[in-house]
Scaffold this active site. Structure first.
Site, PDB file in Angstrom:
ATOM      1  CG  HIS A   1      -0.322   0.224   2.519  1.00  0.00           C
ATOM      2  ND1 HIS A   1       0.072  -0.799   3.356  1.00  0.00           N
ATOM      3  CD2 HIS A   1       0.010   1.365   3.180  1.00  0.00           C
ATOM      4  CE1 HIS A   1       0.598  -0.307   4.457  1.00  0.00           C
ATOM      5  NE2 HIS A   1       0.569   1.015   4.380  1.00  0.00           N
TER       6      HIS A   1
ATOM      7  CG  ASP B   1      -0.177  -4.175   2.467  1.00  0.00           C
ATOM      8  OD1 ASP B   1      -0.021  -3.608   1.365  1.00  0.00           O
ATOM      9  OD2 ASP B   1      -0.264  -3.557   3.541  1.00  0.00           O
TER      10      ASP B   1
ATOM     11  CB  SER C   1       3.263   1.642   6.092  1.00  0.00           C
ATOM     12  OG  SER C   1       2.150   1.829   6.923  1.00  0.00           O
TER      13      SER C   1
END
Length: 460
Positions: A96, A126, A199
């Site tokens: 993402h 992901d 992230s």
């Protein structure tokens, strides 16, 4: 009277032993990178009804009506983290972070910047693999996430809110924690402070090995609230190997939809305790259907692993190769049995589909089921096609009573009652009239989310 001075503590003496993270940061910090992306989006701007020179434009222009002007392109920039896994420039991050980006810039701790190429990504896991044109780069060491234990210290490095190369620490709160939107990933749950920008960054153990990819947080505020989730490195690197070979990432597939077993459901299925994964839907022509699994079966073991709740099953299945024959232990009608199932590869078309039938399509024949306090009608051919069901009756109205207490609502499709398939209104009325009072009855219904069971207790 002379007062004796209090002896000073030696500078090197600690009252409490604490972990020292500095060797990890010094050795492997240079292998952590910052990732900035640029994505072009298109939006239509509101069209003001007032001429540009109108005095009303200043006051009412910003509150213009629904009229839209020409499409306008604008750029969105975002930040994330990643880590180098090979000296020749392969970098792992979260999918993402780079999904949809037209431009990806990787910044190293020595302030060198490179434009990265996206090798591939997996939306379901992901995880993404990037490549930069560089040599002799510092790399991380990969650990074994299956050996993590609750309570162990872990360390995160990344760029929260754009603050580059920030270090945060905490402990492992839980392992193998599937989340509702990511059932195939057995997440590592920690209390390490993770925020937007972290992230894709690495989660280190005390040996300095990467054991996870920092992926998401559970929050009501948008910031860290003590619940952070990381993708186990074993799961991530299995996907990375396939991405590096430009292959589609494989996931094992059973072709079932499952739910947890509550105490009421356990009693309705003649079980002594609420354990296992209750099969609420079986995909036609899928592996489970071919093996003979049916809605109402409760999976209590898979390939020798006990199944205590529905969240345990998808990660176990997803990690198996196509063609693997697994022994599935089930409870059917209160009896235990084992069924061999050959795992297949998850179809790329396995997405959410369907929606509730429109009330205007409800057919003419209607009927009430007094003991359930509901009104039902048969499904039209168009509704069956739209909902992808072959049988059942449509719930048109629900009054206060047993069905409402069970959670049944208008728009639901009743597929089974007491594990008996329902084909029409008359059959439902006859079956419900014969059922005992005061006993838990399993009812299989279809809703937009899919099929699932509820428990009904009927009056006399």
């Amino acid at each position: 009277m002379a007062i004796s001075p209090i002896p000073a503590l030696a500078d090197t003496a600690n009252l409490v032993a604490l972990p020292d993270f500095t060797p990890i940061v010094k050795r492997f910090g240079p292998a952590v990178v910052n990732i900035s992306t640029t994505e072009t989006k298109v939006a239509k701007e509101p069209q003001s009804p007032f001429p540009p020179n109108s005095p009303l434009q200043q006051f009412f222009g910003p509150f213009a009506g629904p009229n839209e002007g020409p499409a306008q392109k604008y750029q969105v920039q975002s930040l994330g983290s990643g880590f180098i896994v090979s000296p020749d420039g392969y970098i792992v991050t979260a999918a993402h972070v780079v999904r949809g980006a037209q431009k990806i810039i990787v910044s190293l701790t020595n302030h060198q910047q490179y434009q990265a190429k996206l090798v591939g990504l997996s939306n379901r896991i992901d995880v993404a693999l990037l490549k930069i044109d560089a040599q002799n780069l510092p790399t991380v060491q990969l650990g074994d996430s299956s050996r993590l234990q609750v309570g162990q210290w872990v360390l995160a490095v990344g760029a929260p809110f754009g603050f580059e190369n920030s270090v945060t620490q905490g402990v492992v709160s839980a392992t193998s924690r599937p989340l509702p939107d990511d059932p195939y990933i057995p997440f590592i749950q920690t209390d390490v402070p993770i925020n937007p920008g972290n992230s894709g960054g690495p989660l280190f153990n005390m040996k300095g090995q990467v054991v996870g990819i920092n992926d998401q947080i559970y929050t009501n505020s948008g910031g860290y609230m003590g619940l952070s989730f990381s993708i186990p490195i074993n799961v991530a690197m299995d996907a990375v190997k396939q991405l590096k070979l430009h292959q589609k990432v494989h996931f094992g597939w059973l072709g079932v939809m499952v739910q947890n077993v509550s105490m009421d459901l356990a009693r309705s299925f003649h079980m002594k305790e609420p354990i296992g994964a209750l099969v609420s839907q079986v995909e036609p022509d899928g592996p489970a259907a071919k093996a003979g699994l049916k809605p109402g079966d409760v999976i209590v073991s898979f390939d020798g692993q006990p199944i205590y709740n529905s969240a345990q099953l998808p990660p176990l299945v997803g990690g198996l190769p196509a063609g693997f024959q697994a022994k599935v232990g089930i409870i059917r009608n209160g009896k235990s049995m084992t069924i061999p199932v050959t795992v297949e590869s998850l179809p790329s078309s396995a997405d959410d589909q369907g929606g509730p039938a429109q009330e205007s399509e409800a057919p003419e024949q209607k009927g009430s089921v007094a003991r359930m306090r509901i009104q039902v009608g048969p499904l039209s051919a168009a509704a069956r096609k739209q909902l992808d069901v072959s049988s059942g009756v449509l719930v048109l109205g629900v009054a206060n009573g047993p069905a409402a207490m069970a959670g049944i609502r208008p728009g639901d499709v009743i597929l089974q009652v007491a594990q008996q398939p329902i084909d029409n209104v008359a059959q439902l009325q006859k079956l419900v009239s014969s059922l005992p009072a005061g006993q838990p009855i399993p009812v299989l219904i279809h809703r937009r989310e899919g099929n699932f069971y509820v428990v009904l207790s009927l009056p006399r």
